[in-house]
Design an enzyme around this catalytic site. Structure first.
Site, mmCIF file in Angstrom:
data_model
loop_
_atom_site.group_PDB
_atom_site.id
_atom_site.type_symbol
_atom_site.label_atom_id
_atom_site.label_comp_id
_atom_site.label_asym_id
_atom_site.label_seq_id
_atom_site.Cartn_x
_atom_site.Cartn_y
_atom_site.Cartn_z
ATOM 1 C CE LYS A 22 -3.065 2.603 3.120
ATOM 2 N NZ LYS A 22 -2.127 3.551 3.746
ATOM 3 C CG ASP A 121 -5.035 5.282 9.543
ATOM 4 O OD1 ASP A 121 -6.177 4.928 9.243
ATOM 5 O OD2 ASP A 121 -4.023 4.632 9.260
ATOM 6 C CG MET A 342 7.297 7.594 14.737
ATOM 7 S SD MET A 342 7.504 7.039 13.037
ATOM 8 C CE MET A 342 9.222 6.503 13.074
#
Length: 436
Positions: A22, A121, A342
């Site tokens: 992806k 997201d 992160m």
């Protein structure tokens, strides 16, 4: 909106082949805008995020032809630049985060690139500063409409320069790289991302006529060229999906073979799962996971302290697999500290696992301690909602190992990153049903 109905507690068996990557696809597809010549791309995953980007390219005027499953040709010889300033583009461009990478190619070839604030997201702040600061250093003029959340860069001619990136952003490096290949003179990108998918982009651009050296390192040197030509490119298997299947095999005590994984591009992923006590065997270019009927035991550090698994830029461990590591640890023998550096919202799905009976202490938004059950207590079925792609698959793995029937809502999030996941899982024995 669709849901998955999952009957857990069944062992799986067989082989599964990972889809095309992806995160590579989102970069490679944007690169077709750099040339008017035809480009053929193979092993494109049939997933929501990638299909949205293909549709965006089609609306931009790119001629797209499907040759067969996963293989397409793209030709950007008549790009509709007016679409970039339309109200429809402001809607379409927000649909996925990968759309940000059309800006570099458009700027390099046509002198302007625009993008609305992209979606993706909801896993915490994901700044775009690295992208635009790099393009500004190449000579672009930057504009931003706070009211419309619309970004733009324009330049008559980009000029090569030296830049030290504030962060080794994969998409930021890709965007700047695609702009620099058509800039005048030499560009040096230091602290560049060096993930295999970024390497794939560099190799493709070089086949198109670009002059990029330092591929695979954190210093890329690009000598600008006047134009680029066509090429053919085949994408790597998706390493995140490979890690997901390793975790699935362990949690369900299943014997699985993951085929054609491109071992040389997996980095420390296999070894990280081995630290959880999972047997990961190499058989040619396949991964073989035996049935862990006696469970698996988490290693400690050599001084006896609790194992910590943290994410880091490549060649460190990818943040996209920390959710999988966390759910797999819930049934391990021993404890582990998972440190998600992160993104500050990516661990918030653990409350669903706690509801299922997992022993997890959420220390803060970035750290969670997992105390494994060693399969002495199974997870319990429940109803839950997928918050993002990776957490959604982690909850799916938990449901497949749990006792009883679970329901997962908002499965569109999972479909964004995993191709026909329910069909492929049923093929290896999973009891999963998609209900619209």
């Amino acid at each position: 909106m669709g849901v998955f109905k999952i009957e857990g507690g069944h062992q799986l068996k067989g082989s599964i082949q990972p889809q095309g990557a992806k995160n590579e696809a989102l970069q490679i597809l944007c690169a077709v805008l750099l040339t008017p010549e035809k480009i053929t791309i193979n092993n494109i995953p049939d997933i929501v995020d990638v299909n949205k980007l293909i549709d965006l390219l089609r609306k931009l005027g790119v001629k797209i032809e499907k040759l067969q499953k996963g293989s397409y040709t793209f030709q950007a010889d008549d790009v509709n630049l007016a679409y970039l300033e339309s109200d429809q583009f402001k809607i379409d461009g927000r649909g996925l985060r990968g759309s940000i990478m059309i800006v570099g190619p458009l700027l390099a070839r046509f002198g302007k690139g625009y993008i609305p604030k992209p979606g993706g997201d909801k896993i915490g702040r994901r700044r775009l500063d690295t992208h635009f600061e790099g393009l500004i250093k190449l000579g672009a003029k930057f504009g931003y409409s706070r009211e419309e959340q619309f970004y733009g860069v324009e330049a008559k001619k980009l000029k090569g320069t030296y830049m030290l990136l504030e962060e080794a952003s994969v998409t930021g490096t890709a965007n700047i790289l695609m702009a620099a290949v058509l800039a005048e003179g030499q560009t040096t990108i230091y602290n560049a991302a060096c993930e295999p998918y970024l390497q794939q982009l560099c190799k493709m651009l070089n086949r198109m006529g670009a002059k990029i050296s330092g591929v695979g390192s954190n210093m890329l040197i690009i000598d600008g060229v006047e134009s680029l030509g066509g090429t053919e490119h085949t994408m790597l298997p998706d390493m995140i999906e490979i890690g997901s299947w390793i975790g699935l095999a362990a949690m369900t005590k299943s014997e699985l073979t993951i085929t054609n994984v491109s071992w040389k591009d997996l980095g420390i992923i296999p070894e990280t799962f081995r630290k959880l006590g999972i047997t990961v065997e190499r058989k040619g270019d396949d991964i073989y996971i035996p049935a862990h009927t006696d469970g698996y035991e988490i290693q400690s550090f050599i001084d006896g302290s609790i194992l910590t698994i943290a994410d880091a830029p490549w060649p460190g461990f990818t943040p996209d697999l920390l959710s999988i590591i966390l759910v797999v640890a819930t049934q391990a023998r021993g404890s582990v500290l998972v440190h998600q550096k992160m993104f500050e919202s990516r661990l918030f799905f653990v409350d669903k696992l706690i509801d299922m009976g997992a022993k997890i202490i959420l220390c803060d938004p970035h750290r969670a301690t997992v105390i494994g059950h060693d399969f002495k207590s199974t997870l319990k079925a429940t109803t839950m909602t997928s918050p993002d792609i990776r957490a959604g698959v982690s909850l799916l793995i938990a449901a497949l190992s749990a006792k009883g029937t679970s329901t997962i809502q908002n499965i569109e999030q999972i479909d964004r990153g995993y191709e026909n996941i329910d069909e492929r899982l049923r093929a290896i024995g999973a009891k999963i049903e998609r209900i619209d």
